[in-house]
Design an enzyme around this catalytic site. Sequence first.
Site, PDB file in Angstrom:
ATOM      1  N   HIS A 186     -63.259-140.644   0.847  1.00 57.15           N
ATOM      2  CA  HIS A 186     -63.413-140.973  -0.584  1.00 57.15           C
ATOM      3  C   HIS A 186     -62.389-140.214  -1.427  1.00 57.15           C
ATOM      4  O   HIS A 186     -62.643-139.902  -2.589  1.00 57.15           O
ATOM      5  CB  HIS A 186     -64.834-140.672  -1.088  1.00 57.15           C
ATOM      6  N   SER A 311     -33.762-142.988  -7.028  1.00 54.46           N
ATOM      7  CA  SER A 311     -34.024-143.619  -8.319  1.00 54.46           C
ATOM      8  C   SER A 311     -32.710-143.715  -9.079  1.00 54.46           C
ATOM      9  O   SER A 311     -31.843-142.842  -8.968  1.00 54.46           O
ATOM     10  CB  SER A 311     -35.026-142.741  -9.083  1.00 54.46           C
TER      11      SER A 311
END
Length: 478
Positions: A186, A311
């Site tokens: 989780h 990038s």
Amino acid sequence: MKLTDISPAIALTPLDGRYHNATAPLVEYLSEPALNRERMRVEVEWMILLANGFDGNGNKPIVDGVHPFTEEEKAFLRSIPEDFGAEGIAAHAAHEAVTHHDVKAVEYYIDDQFAKAPAEMTNINDALKTLVHFACTSEDINNLSIARCVKNAMENVWTPAFKEIIDHLADKAEEYKDKALLSLTHGQPATPTTLGKELAVYVYRLNRQLKHIENQEYLGKINGATGTFGAHLAACPDVDWIAVSREFVTNRMGLTWNPLTTQIESHDWQAELYSTVSHANRIMHNLCVDVWMYISRGVFAQVPVKGATGSSTMPHKVNPIRFENAEANFEISCSLLDTLSATLVESRWQRDLTDSTTQRNIGSALGYSQLALYNLMGGLRSIHPNDHVISRELDENWEVLGEPIQTAMRACELRGLPGMDKPYEKVKALMRGHEINKEQVEAFIDQQSFDPETAARLKALTPATYTGVASKLVAFDR
Ligand SMILES: O=C(O)C[C@H](Nc1ncnc2c1ncn2[C@@H]1O[C@H](COP(=O)(O)O)[C@@H](O)[C@H]1O)C(=O)O
């Protein structure tokens, strides 16, 4: 300038444009010329069987009036598909432009080639044209060709690339089998595992799909326009056509004989295969996402490619683009494979042509998967565990030892040790939602009335050693 005026032609789709290098090996098996070449192989082998017979009929001609081919004549016939190149593609297209029937155009193309036979090949003449496509419906040729094209593509291209991924993961699972890793269930810190065992889970899952793929049956039929051998019997009533059909599909085509069909082979094997490949795609999609998140967390570091840019504006970045590319291409492949599996198993009465059109996309469906495999492999090769981050995560999460402590308390209580009641609640009070360190864990253990052996065993645990038998489990991944 119009882009459509440029030669060679600009590809519409990325599989044949931008990504051509990765998908090119499939062109040999799943392109339209590859299908037409395979159709020629099937037509030629059918003629050879009809003329030369087989063990089951004493190797006599199956069709009366046809003379057995000499070895040279067989070689000439077999050279027709093997010589099918750019010129042949154009010649076939010219026939198809007139016939509007692709298989009939193959038949006419073969007819044309007979004119090129040397004079001494007396069996190969105009009269032989009658034997081309004898008693066949187009689907007899199509289903066998498609099955062989897909089988070859799977065996020679897709499966080797898939195995390369599994082998790489298995090697890494072995290498990192002892490398403790904080689990997240989780998204929250949980019982530690090892990096190798987590990779081995994928190896195990993928190996199961590999077994299905390696055991996949590829079915074929050759039984005429509605699967009854009606034309065969009308022309040659004394022939055991069921035996001839079985011989051809099994021994000459290398496929599993389907005895019972409408005009079309029912395509159930295709549905099975594409479902399995789609399932394997989804497992690898899961792997891509997991690895992407490990990279984001810092568990895996990426090796920067020299000269590459992460990038366009943030110079520091190394982006996990190969995993993202693989993720996207697995998704597209799944959607096409799922459509093929769902739709190919239906046909109106004895045939409709929707399957023909749909099967034109087998190359795309497997092509997107092939491209994803290529990028996943490249991505996996470019990462390595970041020990600094892995150790830091474990050190910062001593509360994961709550589980072994409360479980050991339960065992002690069951053995009758006093003061061991409400173990879960006691540990929870100390640890739930709190940051805990080594000293607090040790103090908690000391406060309980553990026997000395259990206390020592628990105190020896750290998040990095609380990995159970994870490393041993890696051995089960094959
Ligand atoms: O042996 C036969 O041809 C029997 C015939 N059934 C057909 N079986 C196989 N192919 C056929 C059939 N009919 C058409 N065509 C040709 O299929 C091609 C379909 O084109 P596409 O939609 O691009 O895949 C396209 O080239 C079509 O011309 C029937 O009447 O039952």
